[in-house]
Design an enzyme around this catalytic site. Structure first.
Site, PDB file in Angstrom:
ATOM      1  CG  ASP A 144      13.869  23.312 -51.968  1.00 34.97           C
ATOM      2  OD1 ASP A 144      13.079  23.484 -53.004  1.00 34.97           O
ATOM      3  OD2 ASP A 144      14.563  24.226 -51.747  1.00 34.97           O
ATOM      4  CE  LYS A 209      17.873  24.468 -50.350  1.00 31.84           C
ATOM      5  NZ  LYS A 209      16.761  24.166 -49.807  1.00 31.84           N
ATOM      6  CE  LYS A 245      16.558  27.606 -51.316  1.00 31.57           C
ATOM      7  NZ  LYS A 245      15.281  26.951 -51.110  1.00 31.57           N
TER       8      LYS A 245
END
Lengths: 313, 497
Positions: A144, A209, A245
């Site tokens: 991430d 995300k 996400k």
């Protein structure tokens, strides 16, 4: 003839290319997702689906190998009383990846690691790349990363894309999740633009995300919707499926179901799987379990019946 | 094998699948509607059987089964209603101060809020509209109108500043079947605030909530005769229009009936306001926020099954984005849930009546035979009841019937334009002028359009937004007079010479 010099900021061009988002109208749209009434079997299915999409997260300065071990155990067996699926992944700092790998072995639960100078990203690129490589080497399946919001807002689109590309390369086989940190992007227009910017350089199956969870603003149904619609438009025009996400602020089952309704009605069935949609959350899992127990047993259990619950009385 | 590769690449064109991987279970609203087997007229503060002795059945359009018996008021009943209204005016309502009248309106508003779930279920049962709309729109908005006009009751001198005004006395009101209780509130609230007494007739297919409203008036202890509710079909409406005691007629409904009422009242000295049909243009420019415009267009035409006089039934989309826009529109329509009006997840309920379903079917057939291209959602429809798939027509021209006539159903006609001037010309090229929508990211374009469009309401980057403080009404064959706001109360006042 002189060049036309106005309107040549790359950010402005990007914004123009992807088109505007109306704030009032999109917030009105997502409010309708929240009025869907999910009952009985559909609720059960939705709750289990949400469990399977959780990136069970701990990102504290105080994290220890012991805490990560507990997290990994819970990720594989969310509740001994229930037959729930495993969660999708655990999400930890790079320093904890080794410990997580030791606990999870070759389990199906994936290991995600925030890297690239999380959460601010204000670290030299070389250091960030190094961090990513180390996390992957230690056993991370997913990375991430955060984008440099400063570069983006300054209009330096190319630099942001180059950095993402560099991280993609450093990831190797690991999946990448690009955190836009929506709370620092100022407007829905720019969230949409940043989504496209990232999608243009990541691989099919990589994620965009919303947030780090470390700033004042987190995922909301509205910024989630802006990104879902960007993913949809990108898919329809290129055929490339990007995953999504939302992270931070999704604390209970009711919210999770609303997010899933948004996915169902925006991207359709193909995105209702953990490979395409995740929840970045720490306290959500226990609320999902509490609701699942309620569905099974007819009564609510006390919070201390669930492991790693932070709330007692 | 090049041939095979070719066909597989055709198959892999990106498409979204809105299937049943995660299907919602039925989620019916469970509140009891508390319906009676047989309803009475409400005259002089009492529930009375019709002197005509005639009744008709009110049918649930989602099941085609009868719900209850509704009285059909005849000449004697209408006479009694006006006598009661005149006596209510002389003995009670005209003697009360504005402040005291306001108290009754506040009381009605609160009682309506108290019983809103029950009324919402009754409204959906009787009219076919989805419960989420009756629950989240009709009922709250009806109560809001009573609250708003309660505030006007003691401030009438500000409605027409400088003018001395008096109420008409007794007014006759006739309302349509698309928003039964809300239209009742739009009519009764300003009339009572201005000091008038009322004889009101709901539409024959949707009388239940109006007759239930009589229970609220009794609970509020409104003085007898101030509001009289008489049910029946067109003939009953004609009796109201023709009754000499009616000093003003307020009508919402079709343009054909509105014209007939104008003929009937001509030369009688009666006041008249009409809110009639529409064929609104929803205009989408190429710089619009596309997804929100799609949502607005969907809301504009499919809200309440398209049974909305201000429905955005003509989409005018700028040519450069037309293809992409229609593609998104079709994808969005695929996710609309059509079915049981009482299910909380239903987006589109039942068509109000068999007659209306036939009318929609006939107009859609005319669109096909005139050469427009029909697209319909593939959703499953219930086996029983009056349902119609969300539909849109592409390749529509200004001279198609589906571009000119009010369909009053879930059917959108799509036209394109190139320039702002063409958009204005096409939008105004209609006998109606009730509403219009403009979608653009550019504020100056909104201001230009709102001046150029001959429509009573112009929404910018939104559609179907209502508020009691905002006047609503039409140009041209969409009628005259305004409901809502200061203008709404002024239309129930006479200016003294």
């Amino acid at each position: 003839m002189p060049m036309i010099t106005s309107n040549n900021s790359p950010l402005k061009r990007l914004l123009n290319d992807v088109g505007p988002v109306d704030q009032v109208a999109i917030e009105e749209r997502v409010a309708k997702f929240a009025t869907r009434s999910i009952k009985k079997a559909s609720k059960l299915q939705g709750l289990n689906l949400a469990v399977s999409m959780v990136d069970l997260t701990t990102l504290e300065g105080s994290d220890t190998p012991g805490k990560v071990a507990s997290l990994c155990q819970k990720a594989q067996h969310p509740d001994p009383e229930l037959t729930t699926p495993q969660v999708a992944a655990v999400c930890v700092y790079p320093f904890m990846v080794k410990h997580a790998r030791a606990c999870l072995g070759d389990s199906n639960v994936r290991i995600a690691s925030v890297a690239t100078g999380f959460p601010a990203g204000q670290v030299p690129l070389r250091t960030r790349i190094q961090e990513v490589k180390q996390a992957v080497k230690d056993g991370a399946d997913e990375i991430d990363m955060v984008i440099q919001r400063g570069l983006f807002l300054a209009g330096n689109i190319q630099a942001v894309q180059d950095e993402i590309s560099a991280v993609v390369e450093a990831c190797g086989d690991a999946r990448l999740k690009v955190i836009l940190e929506v709370s620092e992007l100022e407007s829905y227009d720019k969230i949409r633009a940043a989504s496209f910017l990232a999608m243009q350089v990541i691989r099919p199956g990589d994620f965009i995300k919303t947030s780090t969870g470390k700033t004042s603003g987190n995922a909301t149904l509205a910024n989630n919707q802006v990104m879902l619609e960007a993913i949809r438009d990108f898919y329809l025009s290129t055929g490339t499926s990007i995953s999504m996400k939302p992270a931070g602020g999704i604390k209970n089952s009711k919210q999770a179901l609303q997010y899933l309704v948004a996915v169902k009605e925006t991207l359709g069935d193909a995105w209702l799987i953990p490979e395409r949609y995740r929840f970045g959350a720490s306290s959500l899992l226990n609320d999902l379990l509490m609701q699942l127990r309620k569905q099974q047993e007819g009564v609510y259990q006390a919070p201390w019946k669930f492991s790693d619950a932070s709330s007692g009385y | 094998m090049p041939a095979k590769r070719k066909s597989s690449s055709r198959n892999s064109a990106p498409e979204l699948l809105f299937g049943d991987l995660w299907e919602f279970d039925p989620a019916p609203e469970s509140a009891a509607p508390n319906l009676k087997d047989t309803y009475s007229l409400f005259i002089g503060g009492k529930e009375v059987a019709p002197r005509s002795r005639n009744y008709f059945e009110s049918v649930n359009p989602a099941t085609e089964k009868a719900l209850t018996r509704i009285p059909a008021a005849g000449k004697a009943d209408i006479g009694a209603a006006f006598t009661a209204a005149e006596s209510g005016y002389q003995n009670y309502w005209s003697k009360l101060s504005g402040k005291e009248r306001g108290k009754y309106l506040y009381r009605i508003a609160r009682l309506l809020q108290d019983r809103s779930r029950e009324f919402a279920v009754a409204e959906s049962l009787d009219g076919g509209k989805p419960i989420k709309e009756s629950r989240d729109f009709d009922l709250p908005m009806a109560a809001a109108h009573f609250f708003y006009y309660a505030g006007w009751a003691d401030k009438l001198e500000y409605a027409l500043p400088g003018a001395s005004t008096t109420p008409y006395g007794v007014v006759g009101q006739i309302i349509p079947w698309n928003f039964p209780l809300l239209m009742l509130a739009w009519k009764i609230a300003p009339a009572l605030a201005a000091g008038n007494c009322v004889v009101i007739k709901p539409a024959e297919t949707t009388s239940i909530t109006a007759l239930k409203f009589a229970e609220i008036l009794q609970e509020a202890e409104l003085p007898p005769g101030v509001v009289n509710i008489v049910s029946g079909a067109g003939a009953t409406g004609q009796l109201i229009v023709d009754h000499p005691a009616a000093k003003k007629i307020a009508f919402t409904g079709s343009t054909a009936v509105g014209k007939a009422i104008m003929r009937s009242t001509a030369g009688t000295g009666k006041g008249l306001t009409l809110e009639l049909g529409g064929k609104a243009a929803n205009i989408v420019f190429d710089d619009a926020p596309i997804d929100q415009a799609v949502e607005g267009v969907v809301n504009g035409i499919f809200f309440n099954q398209g049974h909305v006089c201000c429905a955005g039934s003509r989409l005018l989309v700028q040519e450069s984005i037309a293809k992409a826009f229609v593609q998104k529109l079709k994808a969005r329509i695929a996710t609309l849930r059509v079915g049981d009006p009482l299910d909380k997840n239903t987006d589109i309920g039942a068509i109000n009546s068999k007659g209306q379903l036939d009318k929609i079917t006939e107009l859609v057939a005319s669109g096909v035979s005139e050469g427009a291209e029909l697209f319909q959602s593939k959703c499953s429809l219930p086996k029983q009841g009056y349902f119609f798939r969300p539909s849109l027509f592409q390749g529509v021209t200004q001279s198609h019937r589906i571009a000119r006539e009010e369909i009053f159903g879930p059917v959108l006609s799509i036209l394109t334009f190139r320039t702002v001037g063409e958009a204005i010309e096409k939008a105004n090229n209609t006998a109606y002028g009730l509403s219009a929508g403009v979608w653009t990211d550019k504020g100056s374009k909104i201001l230009k359009m709102s001046t150029a469009l001959k429509a009573g309401v112009v929404w910018a980057n939104t559609y179907n937004k209502f508020d009691p403080t905002s006047p609503f009404g039409g140009y041209k064959e969409s009628g005259f007079g305004r409901e809502g706001g200061k203008q709404g109360v002024a239309d129930y006042l006479k200016i003294n010479a």
